[in-house]
Enzyme design. Structure first.
Site, PDB file in Angstrom:
ATOM      1  N   PHE A 124       4.141  38.520 -20.361  1.00  0.00           N
ATOM      2  CA  PHE A 124       5.497  38.767 -19.586  1.00  0.00           C
ATOM      3  C   PHE A 124       5.351  37.690 -18.178  1.00  0.00           C
ATOM      4  O   PHE A 124       4.371  38.823 -17.685  1.00  0.00           O
ATOM      5  CB  PHE A 124       6.383  39.797 -19.511  1.00  0.00           C
ATOM      6  N   PRO A 129       2.131  36.762  -6.425  1.00  0.00           N
ATOM      7  CA  PRO A 129       1.160  37.035  -4.998  1.00  0.00           C
ATOM      8  C   PRO A 129       1.650  37.516  -4.715  1.00  0.00           C
ATOM      9  O   PRO A 129       0.950  38.046  -3.850  1.00  0.00           O
ATOM     10  CB  PRO A 129       1.431  35.009  -4.907  1.00  0.00           C
ATOM     11  N   GLN A 344     -23.487  57.944 -16.850  1.00  0.00           N
ATOM     12  CA  GLN A 344     -24.364  58.396 -16.131  1.00  0.00           C
ATOM     13  C   GLN A 344     -24.929  59.114 -17.427  1.00  0.00           C
ATOM     14  O   GLN A 344     -26.675  59.168 -17.174  1.00  0.00           O
ATOM     15  CB  GLN A 344     -23.685  59.646 -15.647  1.00  0.00           C
ATOM     16  N   GLU A 371       0.066  47.368 -15.181  1.00  0.00           N
ATOM     17  CA  GLU A 371       1.420  47.903 -15.726  1.00  0.00           C
ATOM     18  C   GLU A 371       1.968  49.033 -14.959  1.00  0.00           C
ATOM     19  O   GLU A 371       2.116  50.021 -14.969  1.00  0.00           O
ATOM     20  CB  GLU A 371       1.221  48.397 -17.114  1.00  0.00           C
TER      21      GLU A 371
END
Length: 387
Positions: A124, A129, A344, A371
């Site tokens: 899609f 930019p 961790q 998204e």
């Protein structure tokens, strides 16, 4: 009282995909991540299982399931490999779903059986930019010339757009102008189906990403791309609105993937904490470690309930936009927080890429961006509150 237990059918699907993820996906995940290679052999087996056709009707080669079935599959895949999970998520919710939702009979007959089979992928083409969160800033244009659309522009961060089996990208493009009720002018944005074999369509060099290294992501160039006028998807000028509805659904799918990632970190941390010894006992016996993992489990559980709720509302035909935004935000943050905490727990080993938690640490950040960023979700939630 609400019942959040899965039905037998849903549970069987979840268990089947979980077994597949553990036995088929996980053993090759580190290799594909290191090589930045697309897992064609895994995708082929997913296709054979019918995963790409889960929410589509049988008449179009689908499995006759629903969106929640897709979400359950994504959760199980996301536990072990987010790249594989996003390949399925984007292939279905972004690639094929717009055709299912808005395509005419001819478009559905031509494309849905192929995409539902998993033998071909679609992307899609929305982001540009200068048009990310502000998708209304689209600059790609499509002008009518005889019986053809002539498309020019650039797209960014398009998943599944450059694989050997990618056959189609749906692009958003400015096709004219519309007058608002107040007299102001806004862009008319439409969606158009562009087969990847069309002259002028170019998937540029793949990105060198922080994570999701086995997922296919490219910038696209459209240079005087010509497609027939019948490749218009849906009503002209409704492309932006249609895209927003696709993203609402997609947020449930991304939330499910993120829950899988969060749960995968829990599972790995629990296993490691039972095996690793320090100061004379397994590190899971130390309260600091045990409490950290307990919080991880609480995050995963809460996020799972959020996406279950959003999916239930969607399938019941009720409004779900806000619940999907909440689920996407909560799950994305849970995945990122759990990845940090799991790393961790693992200590130095958590910084080694061959370990699943290290990949989750790199992969999970995009779940707070892709998204719809966390900020976009907050905007949607605040708007629903009247703010």
């Amino acid at each position: 009282m609400p019942d959040f237990e899965l039905s037998e059918e849903y549970q069987d699907l979840s268990d089947t995909v979980r077994e597949f993820a553990d036995q088929v996906v996980a053993p090759v995940s580190a290799k594909h991540d290191e090589e930045h290679s697309f897992p064609y052999e895994v995708v082929s087996q997913m296709a054979e299982m019918g995963l790409f056709g889960l929410p589509f009707p049988e008449e179009f080669g689908g499995m006759g399931g629903d969106y929640f079935a897709l979400a359950l599959a994504l959760e199980q895949l996301g536990r072990v490999d987010q790249s594989v999970a996003i390949t399925l998520e984007a292939g279905v919710s972004l690639g094929a779903m717009p055709i299912h939702r808005f395509g005419n009979d001819a478009q559905k007959q031509e494309w849905l059986p192929l995409l539902a089979s998993g033998k071909a992928l679609a992307g899609f083409g929305l982001t540009e930019p200068e048009a990310g969160s502000d998708a209304g800033g689209t600059k790609t244009t499509a002008r009518l010339e005889g019986a053809e659309w002539v498309i020019n522009g650039n797209k960014e961060f398009i998943t599944n757009s450059g694989t050997d089996i990618t056959k189609l990208v749906t692009v958003t493009a400015v096709t004219g102008q519309q007058e608002r009720p107040d007299g102001s002018i806004k862009k008319e944005i439409s969606t158009i189906l562009v087969p990847t074999s069309t002259p002028g369509f170019t998937a540029e060099k793949a990105y060198n990403k922080v994570g999701w290294n086995a997922s296919d992501t490219h910038p696209l160039t459209l240079d005087n791309v010509r497609v027939p006028t019948e490749n218009l998807l849906g009503v002209q000028g409704r492309g932006y609105a249609n895209f927003l509805s696709i993203l609402d659904e997609g947020r449930i799918a991304i939330a499910a993937l993120a829950v899988g990632a969060a749960q995968g970190c829990v599972d790995q941390a629990v296993k490691y904490a039972k095996e690793r010894s320090a100061f004379g006992q397994n590190i899971g016996k130390h309260q600091a470690v045990a409490f950290k993992i307990a919080r991880m489990e609480a995050r995963a559980h809460t996020a799972r309930l959020a996406y279950y709720d959003a999916a239930a509302r969607m399938l019941a035909g009720k409004p779900f936009k806000t619940q999907a935004a909440i689920a996407k935000m909560v799950a994305g943050e849970a995945a990122m927080d759990n990845a940090r905490d799991a790393t961790q727990v693992f200590g130095g080993y958590g910084f080694i890429n061959e370990f699943t938690v290290a990949r989750h640490y790199r992969d999970s950040k995009i779940l707070e961006v892709g998204e719809g960023t966390t900020e976009v979700q907050l905007m949607l939630i605040a708007r629903e509150l009247g703010l």
